[in-house]
Scaffold this active site. Structure first.
Site, PDB file in Angstrom:
ATOM      1  N   HIS A 120       1.069   3.595  -4.416  1.00  0.00           N
ATOM      2  CA  HIS A 120       0.707   4.013  -3.057  1.00  0.00           C
ATOM      3  C   HIS A 120       0.572   2.758  -2.172  1.00  0.00           C
ATOM      4  O   HIS A 120      -0.270   1.893  -2.445  1.00  0.00           O
ATOM      5  CB  HIS A 120      -0.626   4.759  -3.152  1.00  0.00           C
ATOM      6  CG  HIS A 120      -1.051   5.473  -1.913  1.00  0.00           C
ATOM      7  ND1 HIS A 120      -1.560   6.755  -1.944  1.00  0.00           N
ATOM      8  CD2 HIS A 120      -1.083   5.090  -0.616  1.00  0.00           C
ATOM      9  CE1 HIS A 120      -1.884   7.129  -0.705  1.00  0.00           C
ATOM     10  NE2 HIS A 120      -1.603   6.122   0.114  1.00  0.00           N
ATOM     11  N   LEU A 121       1.408   2.672  -1.157  1.00  0.00           N
ATOM     12  CA  LEU A 121       1.459   1.465  -0.324  1.00  0.00           C
ATOM     13  C   LEU A 121       0.084   1.092   0.257  1.00  0.00           C
ATOM     14  O   LEU A 121      -0.630   1.958   0.762  1.00  0.00           O
ATOM     15  CB  LEU A 121       2.454   1.681   0.823  1.00  0.00           C
ATOM     16  CG  LEU A 121       2.732   0.457   1.690  1.00  0.00           C
ATOM     17  CD1 LEU A 121       4.224   0.288   1.895  1.00  0.00           C
ATOM     18  CD2 LEU A 121       2.037   0.572   3.039  1.00  0.00           C
ATOM     19  N   HIS A 122      -0.276  -0.168   0.143  1.00  0.00           N
ATOM     20  CA  HIS A 122      -1.551  -0.627   0.691  1.00  0.00           C
ATOM     21  C   HIS A 122      -1.437  -2.079   1.134  1.00  0.00           C
ATOM     22  O   HIS A 122      -0.712  -2.864   0.530  1.00  0.00           O
ATOM     23  CB  HIS A 122      -2.692  -0.449  -0.319  1.00  0.00           C
ATOM     24  CG  HIS A 122      -2.422  -1.035  -1.666  1.00  0.00           C
ATOM     25  ND1 HIS A 122      -1.533  -0.472  -2.563  1.00  0.00           N
ATOM     26  CD2 HIS A 122      -2.922  -2.131  -2.279  1.00  0.00           C
ATOM     27  CE1 HIS A 122      -1.501  -1.201  -3.661  1.00  0.00           C
ATOM     28  NE2 HIS A 122      -2.335  -2.225  -3.520  1.00  0.00           N
ATOM     29  N   ILE A 123      -2.138  -2.402   2.205  1.00  0.00           N
ATOM     30  CA  ILE A 123      -2.103  -3.758   2.760  1.00  0.00           C
ATOM     31  C   ILE A 123      -3.395  -4.466   2.389  1.00  0.00           C
ATOM     32  O   ILE A 123      -4.487  -3.972   2.661  1.00  0.00           O
ATOM     33  CB  ILE A 123      -1.958  -3.719   4.296  1.00  0.00           C
ATOM     34  CG1 ILE A 123      -0.718  -2.903   4.692  1.00  0.00           C
ATOM     35  CG2 ILE A 123      -1.887  -5.142   4.870  1.00  0.00           C
ATOM     36  CD1 ILE A 123      -0.652  -2.556   6.173  1.00  0.00           C
TER      37      ILE A 123
END
Ligand code: ZN
Length: 164
Positions: A120-123
């Site tokens: 899950h994309l996360h910054i």
């Protein structure tokens, strides 16, 4: 060697197994849970800001879309804009509360090869302080964070209105 990566996520492996919900994604399941328990500073219709419970440094935050998105291309332009406006607000919040000397901001995309343990994309937003230089290369796994996660969460939570 995971230490080659700026944002190594090897320590997330166990939490991935422990908290993986029915959806199979730790972030999707954390997002639905209790804000304080899951160290969530902000949640709206589009995104989530939470503390990394295995911080690379004091005040390490993560910004992610609520939608289970794995790559940048899957994000709508609106989501990209919202995510990065939130990154800016997080930098402002951390600057006010923790007064770091700088920041590392980054995204791991592409699973293992990029050092991402959660798809899950996360910054990542990692505050940097003069004197912490080199810790990621040398003592990342034994870093003693000077304040507890709970203390930092309380401090940041007090100012979390800045993220609205
Ligand atoms: Zn997810």
């Amino acid at each position: 060697m995971h230490k080659k990566y700026l944002f190594s996520e090897s320590r997330m492996a166990w939490i991935n197994n422990k908290y993986r919900g029915a959806s199979g994604c730790v972030f999707c399941s954390l997002a639905k849970g209790d804000m304080d328990e899951n160290k969530i500073l902000h949640r709206d219709k589009e995104l989530l800001v939470l503390m990394n419970i295995f911080p690379y440094n004091t005040g390490h935050l993560q910004v992610l879309p609520l939608r289970h998105v794995k790559t940048f291309e899957e994000l709508t332009d609106k989501e990209v804009a919202s995510l990065f406006v939130m990154v800016k607000k997080c930098v402002r919040l951390l600057s006010k509360v923790l007064k770091p000397d700088g920041f590392n901001i980054g995204v791991n995309i592409g699973g293992d090869v990029a050092g991402a343990s959660i798809s899950h994309l996360h910054i990542h937003i990692v505050p940097r302080f003069r004197g912490d230089i080199g810790f990621m290369e040398s003592v990342a796994d034994t870093k003693v964070v000077p304040q507890t996660l709970e203390q930092i969460f309380r401090k940041l939570k007090k100012e979390a209105g800045m993220l609205k």
